[in-house]
Scaffold this active site. Structure first.
Site, PDB file in Angstrom:
ATOM      1  N   PHE A 154       0.765  -1.359   0.159  1.00 11.06           N
ATOM      2  CA  PHE A 154      -0.137   0.025  -0.064  1.00 11.06           C
ATOM      3  C   PHE A 154       0.853   1.342  -0.137  1.00 11.06           C
ATOM      4  CE2 PHE A 154      -2.663  -2.952   2.698  1.00 11.06           C
ATOM      5  CZ  PHE A 154      -3.570  -3.315   1.671  1.00 11.06           C
ATOM      6  N   ASN A 237       2.890  11.388  13.537  1.00  6.64           N
ATOM      7  CA  ASN A 237       2.021  12.270  14.210  1.00  6.64           C
ATOM      8  C   ASN A 237       1.725  13.407  13.201  1.00  6.64           C
ATOM      9  OD1 ASN A 237       2.178  11.203  16.753  1.00  6.64           O
ATOM     10  ND2 ASN A 237       4.183  12.196  17.286  1.00  6.64           N
ATOM     11  N   GLU A 361      -2.401   5.664   7.401  1.00  5.78           N
ATOM     12  CA  GLU A 361      -1.639   6.443   8.775  1.00  5.78           C
ATOM     13  C   GLU A 361      -2.153   6.110  10.321  1.00  5.78           C
ATOM     14  OE1 GLU A 361       0.641   7.896   7.216  1.00  5.78           O
ATOM     15  OE2 GLU A 361      -0.024   9.570   6.010  1.00  5.78           O
ATOM     16  N   GLU A 365      -9.231   2.528  14.508  1.00  9.50           N
ATOM     17  CA  GLU A 365      -9.333   1.665  15.698  1.00  9.50           C
ATOM     18  C   GLU A 365      -8.063   1.697  16.489  1.00  9.50           C
ATOM     19  OE1 GLU A 365     -12.422   0.380  12.755  1.00  9.50           O
ATOM     20  OE2 GLU A 365     -10.196   0.447  12.570  1.00  9.50           O
ATOM     21  N   ARG A 373      -4.753   4.095  25.873  1.00  8.66           N
ATOM     22  CA  ARG A 373      -3.548   3.934  26.714  1.00  8.66           C
ATOM     23  C   ARG A 373      -3.364   5.160  27.394  1.00  8.66           C
ATOM     24  NH1 ARG A 373       0.233   1.183  21.932  1.00  8.66           N
ATOM     25  NH2 ARG A 373      -0.701  -0.971  22.343  1.00  8.66           N
TER      26      ARG A 373
END
Length: 384
Positions: A154, A237, A361, A365, A373
């Site tokens: 991909f 990020n 990216e 999920e 977390r």
């Protein structure tokens, strides 16, 4: 952050004008013909969009992440597929600027900033999608070279791009055994799979990157051995808020077209736009987009400042904005009725293009995992 200065508006308007002139008029045709407009990408680079947040000493524009998300939103109003590729190219160029040494920066970045050379990001593998730390592509040191073997899946721009930043395993299992390499297109042992047939993003190629004993000089190691996963995550990020911005831009265009259509279309003797039920649906679309934009700008500002919660904020913005952009576009298609399903109106293309933003990216999920977390960690620290 929420009040644009004259300079901020000039940057935004430059991207808007470019999208209006070069992207929007051609978006449907490029999608249907699967044309990757490299010449148009280089026109964008002439305006500084090849290295938006790259340092100026190597040809970058030296802008903020907050500037970049505004730029990508405007570009995506013209074509989400092309805007998204430009965002990926910028992510890779920044990674070399941030983590490369002086020689690497001077060697690779100037041509990336002009987009004479295009760049691709190679992390995902056929057997290791969301579990990026489980990648199996290997890089073995052999004298003054590394020998890379494996397959990346991909990869946007693959086959056309000139520079590939490849994550490969140089050590034991897990994140600490991964290193990053700059691999040029002419590397012996580097080849590409067939151009994938996709639901959307047809205006940019997507192929496998195949490394069969590909040899690169040892000086093409980006950062230090074992530091590749950290480099990849830092890149993501920014990549996440960039793709979020593309979703907001695509969703905004879909909303604008829906309003224009409802203003022209009549049913039962009245304009559809005068129906309060439809007005409420438009209002919700507008509210959701503005909420996504606000969250996006906050995350971009946190990235500029190096805030402690930047990873969490970027994940939040990516999840919310990409879901919102797709939902707004899908609703705009519904408001167009049968016409929304026709290619000539451009709405169905936006829906198809934005759908993949919820996957790449880092899937949405995984974005929930990242945020969860932090929530759990905060609770445990509070209990301690």
């Amino acid at each position: 952050m929420f009040v644009l200065t004259d300079d901020d508006r000039a940057i935004r308007d430059t991207a808007r004008d470019f999208a209006t002139e070069y992207l929007a008029p051609n978006a449907v045709e490029w999608d249907q013909s699967k044309h990757f407009p490299v010449d148009v990408l280089r026109k964008a680079a002439e305006l500084g969009m090849g290295g938006i947040y790259v340092r100026e000493d190597v040809g970058g524009s030296g802008l903020r992440r907050l500037d970049s998300v505004r730029i990508f939103e405007e570009l995506a109003k013209g074509c989400p597929s092309i805007a998204a590729y430009i965002s990926i190219h910028n992510m890779v160029t920044w990674m070399i600027d941030k983590f490369g040494n002086d020689d690497q920066r001077k060697q690779w970045i100037p041509k990336l900033c002009t987009m004479e050379h295009l760049a691709s990001y190679c992390l995902t593998e056929p057997g290791a999608g969301s579990d990026a730390a489980a990648l199996s592509t290997k890089a073995v040191r052999d004298g003054d070279e590394y020998v890379l073997t494996g397959v990346k899946q991909f990869i946007s721009g693959a086959g056309t791009s000139d520079v590939y930043v490849v994550m490969a395993r140089t050590g034991d299992t897990g994140a600490r055994g991964i290193s990053a390499f700059i691999v040029p297109k002419d590397t012996t042992g580097l080849s590409f799979g067939a151009n994938e047939k996709k639901m959307g993003w047809n205006a940019q190629p997507t192929r496998q990157v195949i490394l069969d004993g590909a040899r690169v000089p040892a000086e093409n190691l980006l950062g230090s051995e074992g530091g590749g996963f950290r480099i990849a995550m830092h890149g993501l990020n920014g990549g996440r808020i960039n793709i979020a911005a593309c979703s907001v831009g695509g969703g905004q265009t879909a909303l604008d077209r829906a309003v224009a259509y409802l203003a022209e279309r009549k049913a039962f003797g009245e304009r559809l736009l005068d129906s309060q039920a439809l007005q409420f649906r438009l209002a919700d679309m507008r509210i959701e987009l503005e909420a996504a934009r606000t969250m996006l700008w906050r995350a971009a500002d946190a990235l500029d400042r190096g805030a402690d919660d930047v990873v969490e904020l970027c994940a939040m913005a990516k999840r919310f904005a990409t879901d919102t952009g797709f939902e707004v576009a899908n609703e705009a298609l519904q408001l167009h009725g049968g016409y929304g399903y026709l290619a000539e109106y451009g709405i169905e293309k936006i829906v198809r293009d934005l759908r993949v933003h919820q996957i790449l990216e880092g899937t949405n999920e995984i974005m929930r995992v990242v945020v969860a977390r932090s929530v759990v960690a905060a609770a445990q620290n509070g209990a301690a």
